[in-house]
Design a protein around this motif. Structure first.
Motif, PDB file in Angstrom:
ATOM      1  N   VAL A   1      47.806  31.190  53.102  1.00 40.88           N
ATOM      2  CA  VAL A   1      49.050  31.327  52.374  1.00 40.88           C
ATOM      3  C   VAL A   1      50.143  31.868  53.311  1.00 40.88           C
ATOM      4  CG1 VAL A   1      50.273  32.655  50.577  1.00 40.88           C
ATOM      5  CG2 VAL A   1      47.740  31.730  50.168  1.00 40.88           C
ATOM      6  N   VAL A   2      51.209  31.079  53.537  1.00 38.99           N
ATOM      7  CA  VAL A   2      52.515  31.578  54.580  1.00 38.99           C
ATOM      8  C   VAL A   2      53.494  31.872  53.618  1.00 38.99           C
ATOM      9  CG1 VAL A   2      53.770  30.591  56.187  1.00 38.99           C
ATOM     10  CG2 VAL A   2      51.560  29.744  56.034  1.00 38.99           C
ATOM     11  N   ALA A   3      53.810  33.291  53.807  1.00 41.43           N
ATOM     12  CA  ALA A   3      54.773  34.038  53.015  1.00 41.43           C
ATOM     13  C   ALA A   3      56.076  33.823  53.963  1.00 41.43           C
ATOM     14  CB  ALA A   3      54.486  35.412  52.849  1.00 41.43           C
ATOM     15  N   ASN A   4      56.902  32.985  53.543  1.00 41.42           N
ATOM     16  CA  ASN A   4      57.964  32.521  54.517  1.00 41.42           C
ATOM     17  C   ASN A   4      59.151  33.272  54.171  1.00 41.42           C
ATOM     18  OD1 ASN A   4      59.346  31.085  56.544  1.00 41.42           O
ATOM     19  ND2 ASN A   4      60.180  29.453  55.226  1.00 41.42           N
ATOM     20  N   LYS A   5      60.297  33.492  55.068  1.00 41.60           N
ATOM     21  CA  LYS A   5      61.503  34.079  54.741  1.00 41.60           C
ATOM     22  C   LYS A   5      61.201  35.522  55.165  1.00 41.60           C
ATOM     23  CE  LYS A   5      63.341  30.269  52.025  1.00 41.60           C
ATOM     24  NZ  LYS A   5      63.981  29.703  50.621  1.00 41.60           N
TER      25      LYS A   5
ATOM     26  N   TYR B   1      48.338  38.117  46.588  1.00 44.40           N
ATOM     27  CA  TYR B   1      47.042  38.233  46.560  1.00 44.40           C
ATOM     28  C   TYR B   1      46.595  37.764  45.438  1.00 44.40           C
ATOM     29  CZ  TYR B   1      46.535  40.830  51.064  1.00 44.40           C
ATOM     30  OH  TYR B   1      46.500  41.381  52.275  1.00 44.40           O
ATOM     31  N   ARG B   2      47.447  37.856  44.370  1.00 45.75           N
ATOM     32  CA  ARG B   2      47.199  37.178  43.115  1.00 45.75           C
ATOM     33  C   ARG B   2      46.641  35.753  43.011  1.00 45.75           C
ATOM     34  NH1 ARG B   2      52.201  37.867  39.509  1.00 45.75           N
ATOM     35  NH2 ARG B   2      51.024  36.212  38.415  1.00 45.75           N
ATOM     36  N   LEU B   3      47.070  35.054  44.009  1.00 44.12           N
ATOM     37  CA  LEU B   3      47.025  33.767  43.977  1.00 44.12           C
ATOM     38  C   LEU B   3      45.336  33.518  44.602  1.00 44.12           C
ATOM     39  CD1 LEU B   3      49.847  32.383  46.160  1.00 44.12           C
ATOM     40  CD2 LEU B   3      49.449  32.329  43.798  1.00 44.12           C
ATOM     41  N   GLY B   4      44.689  34.591  44.801  1.00 45.35           N
ATOM     42  CA  GLY B   4      43.152  34.370  45.099  1.00 45.35           C
ATOM     43  C   GLY B   4      42.787  33.332  46.244  1.00 45.35           C
ATOM     44  N   LEU B   5      43.835  33.400  47.258  1.00 47.47           N
ATOM     45  CA  LEU B   5      43.632  32.519  48.402  1.00 47.47           C
ATOM     46  C   LEU B   5      43.515  33.438  49.651  1.00 47.47           C
ATOM     47  CD1 LEU B   5      46.048  29.700  47.100  1.00 47.47           C
ATOM     48  CD2 LEU B   5      43.422  29.532  47.215  1.00 47.47           C
ATOM     49  N   GLY B   6      43.271  34.510  49.733  1.00 50.69           N
ATOM     50  CA  GLY B   6      43.084  35.387  50.880  1.00 50.69           C
ATOM     51  C   GLY B   6      44.453  36.050  51.050  1.00 50.69           C
ATOM     52  N   ASP B   7      44.411  36.718  52.341  1.00 44.91           N
ATOM     53  CA  ASP B   7      45.290  37.282  52.836  1.00 44.91           C
ATOM     54  C   ASP B   7      46.788  36.418  53.166  1.00 44.91           C
ATOM     55  OD1 ASP B   7      43.950  39.151  52.981  1.00 44.91           O
ATOM     56  OD2 ASP B   7      43.504  39.402  55.013  1.00 44.91           O
ATOM     57  N   PRO B   8      48.032  36.675  52.585  1.00 45.12           N
ATOM     58  CA  PRO B   8      49.327  36.143  52.936  1.00 45.12           C
ATOM     59  C   PRO B   8      49.856  36.330  54.373  1.00 45.12           C
ATOM     60  CG  PRO B   8      49.685  38.018  51.450  1.00 45.12           C
ATOM     61  CD  PRO B   8      48.291  37.956  51.773  1.00 45.12           C
TER      62      PRO B   8
END
Length: 435
Positions: A114-118, A132-139
């Motif tokens: 998960v890439v938190a851009n901007k 983290y709510r997405l359930g795909l690990g650390d952003p």
């Protein structure tokens, strides 16, 4: 290894693609849905090399006519990839569309980052907690626009390669650009070549926006195919996106070795086709002409084919020595012959004629038809040789008065060279020098 970038529209996928590939291949714009097709690039990092795929923004229940096709391209990219970068926008936070994409990501068994851009400053990193709510690990917080933390992201990507060193850089392959006006069937032709629906095809002009490189390795042919946006007249280009698409197409012509100029059989050759042809000529590229949509023509008699051929060659004169095919991208009629002709044209660009044979053939022809005299002075060509290590075949003719040899005689010399040696499809450079 293949890494795919996915996410909803306008989260910065194409900006991240350009940042990681260190290119400006993908068009970046504030308008949603700018990217439509899958877009491939190469990334090198710490001795590793991998392919990166940019995709269109995932949308559901929108008014975009391309929605279904874009989503299909995203799913194909995820299937192709070994690792998926799921890009979200840290400033806008979590949205329903992000949840929709996350649902697709949770179903894949591939590693998802998960890439938190901007995240343009350090203070904004705290905002990533909600992902983290997405359930795909650390952003993973990055800023594609200024490059912050993209190096750490690349470290994370290559750490998932199981310690495998990437294969050596690929050999330099010929680049075949498919160019023409909008809606002549460029993307359909590439889909027909590679045998899959890689590019979105619709009846709407301007469907393709980026110039997209696809490797083709079948039937003993190995090169890159470049799909380009349709090139319209300047006066008809009225939006930024289309302007940049046209610029990308022109750059694709400049960077190619051979161009396939596509014409529409139902419309014939138009003024804009001549403009694109002159662009190919100015850049000294190899040429193959294809008349597409031949399946829509009812009368396919030899007389009709001959009249089409004559009309096209007359409009493109004086350069008439190029392969010409009547094809149908829809029914795949004669498309393999087009690829074989591209390979021949590429080989012709590298053809070398021994100096002895050149002089044996050309000097008697010149003696029989010498250059016209100028103010009572006779021009004598004594020797001819081919230049080495040139981009296109170049021939130097040595004579006593080079300044008085004009263009018509240069064309005569070029035609005689073409009659005796196969330089079909490639431009020739004729140079006159003092002996």
């Amino acid at each position: 290894m293949i890494v795919a970038i996915v996410g909803r529209p306008n989260v910065g996928k194409s900006t991240l693609f350009n940042r990681l590939t260190q290119t400006r291949r993908a068009i970046v714009d504030k308008e949603s849905g700018t990217t439509r097709d899958r877009h491939y690039g190469k990334v090198e990092w710490c001795g590793h090399e991998f392919s990166l795929i940019d995709t269109g923004g995932w949308v559901v229940n929108s008014e975009d006519v391309f929605e279904e096709e874009i989503n299909k391209q995203v799913q194909i990219a995820v299937e192709e990839a070994d690792i998926v970068l799921f890009v979200v926008d840290i400033m806008n936070g979590l949205t329903d569309l992000d949840d929709s994409v996350a649902h697709v990501m949770r179903q894949t068994k591939k590693p998802v980052i998960v890439v938190a851009n901007k995240a343009d400053n350090y203070e904004s990193h705290a905002l990533s907690a909600e992902f983290y709510r997405l359930g795909l690990g650390d952003p993973f917080c990055v800023s594609a626009i200024n490059g912050s933390y993209t190096g750490d992201l690349l470290d994370q990507i290559v750490s998932l390669f199981s310690g495998k060193k990437t294969e050596e850089a690929e050999e330099e392959l010929p680049k075949i650009a498919i160019v023409g006006r909008p809606n002549v069937g460029k993307s359909s032709l590439i889909n027909a070549f590679i045998g899959e629906e890689r590019f979105i095809v619709t009846d709407i002009a301007g469907t393709t926006r980026d110039s997209i490189y696809t490797k083709y390795n079948k039937f003993g042919l190995n090169f890159y195919l470049v799909d380009t946006a349709g090139i319209r007249k300047k006066g008809k280009v009225d939006e930024n996106l289309e302007y940049y698409s046209v610029i990308r197409s022109i750059r694709a012509i400049e960077g190619s070795d051979v161009c396939i100029l596509m014409l529409d059989a139902t419309k014939g050759i138009e003024s804009q086709d001549l403009n694109i042809f002159s662009l190919i000529q100015k850049n000294r590229k190899g040429l193959v002409v294809c008349v597409n949509k031949w399946d829509l023509i009812e009368d396919k008699s030899p007389q009709v084919i001959k009249s089409y051929t004559t009309a096209i060659r007359e409009r493109l004169a004086p350069f008439t020595d190029f392969p010409l095919f009547f094809i149908s991208a829809l029914t795949k009629q004669r498309i393999l012959k087009v690829l074989e002709a591209c390979k021949e044209v590429y080989d012709n660009r590298k053809r070398r004629v021994p100096t002895a044979r050149l002089n044996e053939t050309m000097l008697p022809i010149i003696e029989k038809t010498p250059p016209p005299a100028w103010k009572g002075k006779y021009i004598k060509i004594k020797y001819v040789t081919q230049l080495t290590d040139t981009y296109i075949p170049g021939f130097v003719f040595f004579c006593n008065l080079p300044q008085w040899i004009k263009e018509p005689y240069k064309r005569f010399l070029e035609n005689k060279i073409r009659e005796n040696w196969d330089f079909k499809g490639t431009p020739i450079n004729i140079i006159i020098r003092e002996k």
